[in-house]
Design a protein around this motif. Structure first.
Motif, PDB file in Angstrom:
ATOM      1  N   MET A 154       0.792  -1.144  -0.074  1.00 17.64           N
ATOM      2  CA  MET A 154       0.069  -0.104  -0.019  1.00 17.64           C
ATOM      3  C   MET A 154       0.859   1.259  -0.048  1.00 17.64           C
ATOM      4  O   MET A 154       1.719   1.319   0.916  1.00 17.64           O
ATOM      5  CB  MET A 154      -0.842  -0.142   1.391  1.00 17.64           C
ATOM      6  N   VAL A 155       0.678   2.094  -0.996  1.00 16.64           N
ATOM      7  CA  VAL A 155       1.515   3.293  -1.169  1.00 16.64           C
ATOM      8  C   VAL A 155       1.142   4.681  -0.826  1.00 16.64           C
ATOM      9  O   VAL A 155       0.117   4.687  -1.228  1.00 16.64           O
ATOM     10  CB  VAL A 155       2.026   3.189  -2.755  1.00 16.64           C
ATOM     11  N   GLN A 156       1.914   5.370  -0.205  1.00 16.46           N
ATOM     12  CA  GLN A 156       1.235   6.603   0.316  1.00 16.46           C
ATOM     13  C   GLN A 156       1.480   7.739  -0.890  1.00 16.46           C
ATOM     14  O   GLN A 156       0.650   8.515  -0.837  1.00 16.46           O
ATOM     15  CB  GLN A 156       2.318   7.036   1.567  1.00 16.46           C
ATOM     16  N   ASN A 157       2.602   7.772  -1.521  1.00 18.62           N
ATOM     17  CA  ASN A 157       2.893   8.671  -2.550  1.00 18.62           C
ATOM     18  C   ASN A 157       2.701   8.146  -4.005  1.00 18.62           C
ATOM     19  O   ASN A 157       1.614   7.510  -4.115  1.00 18.62           O
ATOM     20  CB  ASN A 157       4.497   9.037  -2.593  1.00 18.62           C
ATOM     21  N   LYS A 159       5.815   6.030  -9.241  1.00 14.11           N
ATOM     22  CA  LYS A 159       7.289   6.439  -9.026  1.00 14.11           C
ATOM     23  C   LYS A 159       7.683   5.444  -8.366  1.00 14.11           C
ATOM     24  O   LYS A 159       8.935   5.077  -8.293  1.00 14.11           O
ATOM     25  CB  LYS A 159       7.112   7.884  -8.230  1.00 14.11           C
ATOM     26  N   VAL A 160       6.814   5.222  -7.006  1.00 13.71           N
ATOM     27  CA  VAL A 160       7.175   3.767  -6.279  1.00 13.71           C
ATOM     28  C   VAL A 160       7.491   2.856  -6.949  1.00 13.71           C
ATOM     29  O   VAL A 160       8.636   1.918  -6.892  1.00 13.71           O
ATOM     30  CB  VAL A 160       6.379   3.704  -5.133  1.00 13.71           C
ATOM     31  N   LEU A 161       6.920   2.097  -7.697  1.00 12.03           N
ATOM     32  CA  LEU A 161       7.037   1.119  -8.729  1.00 12.03           C
ATOM     33  C   LEU A 161       8.275   1.225  -9.590  1.00 12.03           C
ATOM     34  O   LEU A 161       8.996   0.114  -9.776  1.00 12.03           O
ATOM     35  CB  LEU A 161       5.898   0.817  -9.640  1.00 12.03           C
ATOM     36  N   LYS A 209      -5.287   2.290  -7.598  1.00 12.52           N
ATOM     37  CA  LYS A 209      -5.256   3.498  -6.773  1.00 12.52           C
ATOM     38  C   LYS A 209      -4.076   3.452  -5.882  1.00 12.52           C
ATOM     39  O   LYS A 209      -2.984   3.319  -6.303  1.00 12.52           O
ATOM     40  CB  LYS A 209      -6.514   3.113  -5.875  1.00 12.52           C
ATOM     41  N   GLU A 210      -4.083   3.232  -4.518  1.00  7.87           N
ATOM     42  CA  GLU A 210      -3.010   3.316  -3.647  1.00  7.87           C
ATOM     43  C   GLU A 210      -2.141   1.754  -3.545  1.00  7.87           C
ATOM     44  O   GLU A 210      -1.439   1.380  -2.886  1.00  7.87           O
ATOM     45  CB  GLU A 210      -3.155   3.695  -2.252  1.00  7.87           C
ATOM     46  N   MET A 211      -2.829   0.864  -4.254  1.00  7.61           N
ATOM     47  CA  MET A 211      -2.299  -0.632  -4.021  1.00  7.61           C
ATOM     48  C   MET A 211      -1.321  -0.814  -5.388  1.00  7.61           C
ATOM     49  O   MET A 211      -1.668  -0.567  -6.641  1.00  7.61           O
ATOM     50  CB  MET A 211      -3.396  -1.586  -4.262  1.00  7.61           C
ATOM     51  N   LEU A 212      -0.341  -1.713  -4.966  1.00  8.76           N
ATOM     52  CA  LEU A 212       0.582  -2.217  -5.902  1.00  8.76           C
ATOM     53  C   LEU A 212       0.957  -3.584  -5.401  1.00  8.76           C
ATOM     54  O   LEU A 212       1.316  -3.953  -4.489  1.00  8.76           O
ATOM     55  CB  LEU A 212       1.806  -1.330  -5.749  1.00  8.76           C
ATOM     56  N   VAL A 213       0.752  -4.538  -6.467  1.00  6.92           N
ATOM     57  CA  VAL A 213       1.060  -6.047  -6.465  1.00  6.92           C
ATOM     58  C   VAL A 213       2.159  -6.195  -7.122  1.00  6.92           C
ATOM     59  O   VAL A 213       2.189  -6.186  -8.392  1.00  6.92           O
ATOM     60  CB  VAL A 213      -0.321  -6.733  -6.533  1.00  6.92           C
ATOM     61  N   THR A 219      11.156   0.859   1.310  1.00  7.59           N
ATOM     62  CA  THR A 219      11.261   1.627   0.165  1.00  7.59           C
ATOM     63  C   THR A 219      10.232   3.117   0.677  1.00  7.59           C
ATOM     64  O   THR A 219       9.294   3.004   1.062  1.00  7.59           O
ATOM     65  CB  THR A 219      10.768   1.283  -1.177  1.00  7.59           C
ATOM     66  N   ASP A 220      10.959   4.229   0.158  1.00 14.35           N
ATOM     67  CA  ASP A 220      10.339   5.617   0.302  1.00 14.35           C
ATOM     68  C   ASP A 220       8.970   5.456  -0.074  1.00 14.35           C
ATOM     69  O   ASP A 220       8.838   5.101  -1.792  1.00 14.35           O
ATOM     70  CB  ASP A 220      11.199   6.522  -0.115  1.00 14.35           C
ATOM     71  N   GLY A 221       7.772   5.791   0.625  1.00  9.12           N
ATOM     72  CA  GLY A 221       6.444   5.808   0.014  1.00  9.12           C
ATOM     73  C   GLY A 221       5.925   4.791   0.202  1.00  9.12           C
ATOM     74  O   GLY A 221       4.407   4.731   0.088  1.00  9.12           O
ATOM     75  N   VAL A 222       6.343   3.735   0.563  1.00  4.32           N
ATOM     76  CA  VAL A 222       5.677   2.161   0.893  1.00  4.32           C
ATOM     77  C   VAL A 222       5.274   2.294   2.427  1.00  4.32           C
ATOM     78  O   VAL A 222       5.979   2.458   3.361  1.00  4.32           O
ATOM     79  CB  VAL A 222       6.429   0.940   0.741  1.00  4.32           C
ATOM     80  N   ALA A 223       3.952   2.333   2.747  1.00  4.99           N
ATOM     81  CA  ALA A 223       3.305   2.276   4.010  1.00  4.99           C
ATOM     82  C   ALA A 223       3.098   1.215   4.743  1.00  4.99           C
ATOM     83  O   ALA A 223       2.959   0.701   5.735  1.00  4.99           O
ATOM     84  CB  ALA A 223       1.807   3.216   3.947  1.00  4.99           C
ATOM     85  N   PHE A 224       2.637   0.008   3.816  1.00  2.00           N
ATOM     86  CA  PHE A 224       2.495  -1.205   4.422  1.00  2.00           C
ATOM     87  C   PHE A 224       2.777  -2.424   3.274  1.00  2.00           C
ATOM     88  O   PHE A 224       2.610  -2.256   2.322  1.00  2.00           O
ATOM     89  CB  PHE A 224       0.942  -1.307   4.783  1.00  2.00           C
ATOM     90  N   THR A 225       3.190  -3.463   3.637  1.00  2.00           N
ATOM     91  CA  THR A 225       3.479  -4.584   2.926  1.00  2.00           C
ATOM     92  C   THR A 225       2.978  -5.934   3.495  1.00  2.00           C
ATOM     93  O   THR A 225       2.682  -6.220   4.592  1.00  2.00           O
ATOM     94  CB  THR A 225       5.017  -4.920   2.433  1.00  2.00           C
ATOM     95  N   GLU A 226       2.542  -6.927   2.566  1.00  2.00           N
ATOM     96  CA  GLU A 226       2.187  -8.269   2.932  1.00  2.00           C
ATOM     97  C   GLU A 226       2.612  -9.071   2.010  1.00  2.00           C
ATOM     98  O   GLU A 226       2.575  -8.886   0.583  1.00  2.00           O
ATOM     99  CB  GLU A 226       0.752  -8.108   2.964  1.00  2.00           C
ATOM    100  N   VAL A 227       3.070 -10.304   2.185  1.00  2.00           N
ATOM    101  CA  VAL A 227       3.502 -11.404   1.120  1.00  2.00           C
ATOM    102  C   VAL A 227       2.658 -12.527   1.171  1.00  2.00           C
ATOM    103  O   VAL A 227       2.331 -12.981   2.414  1.00  2.00           O
ATOM    104  CB  VAL A 227       5.051 -11.785   1.611  1.00  2.00           C
ATOM    105  N   PHE A 228       2.376 -13.040  -0.043  1.00  2.00           N
ATOM    106  CA  PHE A 228       1.408 -14.386  -0.135  1.00  2.00           C
ATOM    107  C   PHE A 228       2.207 -15.337  -0.984  1.00  2.00           C
ATOM    108  O   PHE A 228       3.030 -14.927  -1.933  1.00  2.00           O
ATOM    109  CB  PHE A 228       0.059 -13.737  -1.208  1.00  2.00           C
ATOM    110  N   PHE A 229       2.225 -16.539  -0.623  1.00  2.00           N
ATOM    111  CA  PHE A 229       2.812 -17.429  -0.943  1.00  2.00           C
ATOM    112  C   PHE A 229       1.822 -18.408  -1.646  1.00  2.00           C
ATOM    113  O   PHE A 229       1.067 -19.285  -0.905  1.00  2.00           O
ATOM    114  CB  PHE A 229       4.015 -18.290  -0.091  1.00  2.00           C
TER     115      PHE A 229
END
Length: 304
Positions: A211-214, A218-220, A239-243, A264-274
């Motif tokens: 989930m990206v704040q900025n 650019k974050v990608l 939107k604010e989601m990046l997968v 990484t600058d601008g990343v607010a939250f991450t979660e990993v799925f296997f």
């Protein structure tokens, strides 16, 4: 194919096929450093081994006027989950993951907010990740009745030869070629594969949700500069989601990549799925094709 024979060439081939499974064997060979004959043999062996389960098409629902609800559910019963999803809309994808959680997407017609509340009532422990109304999406398909007719044929076999499609649809090869090029140039439409994550053996496929704040793009771009070589498929943004769909040679390197991306600058939250299994039904696309065939207009209007 013995699973321990899966190598970096196979992973590169799989990566190309997930992005565009219509890529000719010879062209894949040039990209990975093998002959077209060798590429074809490897694809055939991976099909027989069940690593490649099937070739399919992925269409982003908002491009055809549908909303999407993305959610995560603590569950291991896939069939029960699909039954519940069908009470709300049509399954877009269902991916059981390690840790007894299932990542899902539901395709819905209109009233996305109302359907989201219905999901919460039906699946009390569901965690809504994101809802996407077609009006909020950048995806557009802009299809004609002819395009839908060709899409319907490609759903049966995304790798079908142009001459064969022309024969089945009674359209010219020129029309087929033009439409396929239109599809391939559209980020909302993808010729891809369903693979079995459990059979990748020494490689690990995983999805990293951020989930990206900025500025998401650019974050990608920053993440891609550092980890693009490990991208397994085209990243998804909404939107604010990046997968990010990635792979690693072991769980520890996957964890290192996650840790670095998390900071990484601008990343607010991450979660990993296997993922343990991937299901991506296309019934909702077939229904769209049927609706388009009933339209009296040559250019099918899509409600956004």
């Amino acid at each position: 194919m013995k699973l321990n024979k899966l190598d970096n060439y196979d992973m590169k081939i799989l990566g190309i096929l997930t992005i565009d499974c219509r890529t000719p064997d010879r062209q894949i060979g040039k990209k990975v450093g093998l002959s077209g004959v060798s590429v074809k043999a490897r694809i055939t062996k991976m099909e027989r081994a069940g690593i490649i389960q099937n070739f399919t098409m992925k269409v982003e629902p908002p491009s055809l006027g549908y909303g999407v609800i993305y959610l995560v559910v603590p569950s291991y019963d896939e069939s029960d989950m699909i039954k519940k999803l069908k009470l709300v809309g049509e399954p877009f994808f269902v991916v059981p993951c390690l840790g007894d959680i299932t990542a899902c997407g539901i395709v819905v017609e209109k009233d996305v907010e109302q359907k989201t509340e219905l999901v919460k009532n039906l699946i009390s422990n569901a965690r809504i990740i994101l809802t996407l109304d077609p009006k909020e999406s950048e995806f557009r398909a802009d299809l004609t009745k002819t395009d839908f007719k060709i899409l319907d044929q490609l759903l049966k076999n995304p790798r079908e030869k142009i001459d064969s499609i022309a024969k089945s649809t009674k359209l010219s090869t020129k029309t087929i070629t033009r439409t396929i090029e239109k599809f391939e140039a559209n980020p909302a439409i993808q010729f891809t594969i369903i693979y079995d994550p459990r059979k990748l053996e020494k490689f690990i496929a995983f999805a990293l949700l951020a989930m990206v704040q900025n500025d998401t793009r650019k974050v990608l771009k920053e993440i891609e500069a550092g980890f693009g070589d490990y991208f397994w498929q085209v990243p998804f943004t909404a939107k604010e989601m990046l997968v990010l769909f990635m792979y690693s040679d072991n769980i520890y390197n996957a964890d290192i990549m996650h840790h670095k991306i998390k900071h990484t600058d601008g990343v607010a939250f991450t979660e990993v799925f296997f993922p343990k299994k991937i299901t991506m039904p296309t019934e909702w696309i077939s229904n769209s094709v049927k609706n388009a065939s009933r339209s009296m207009k040559l250019h099918v209007p899509i409600e956004q």
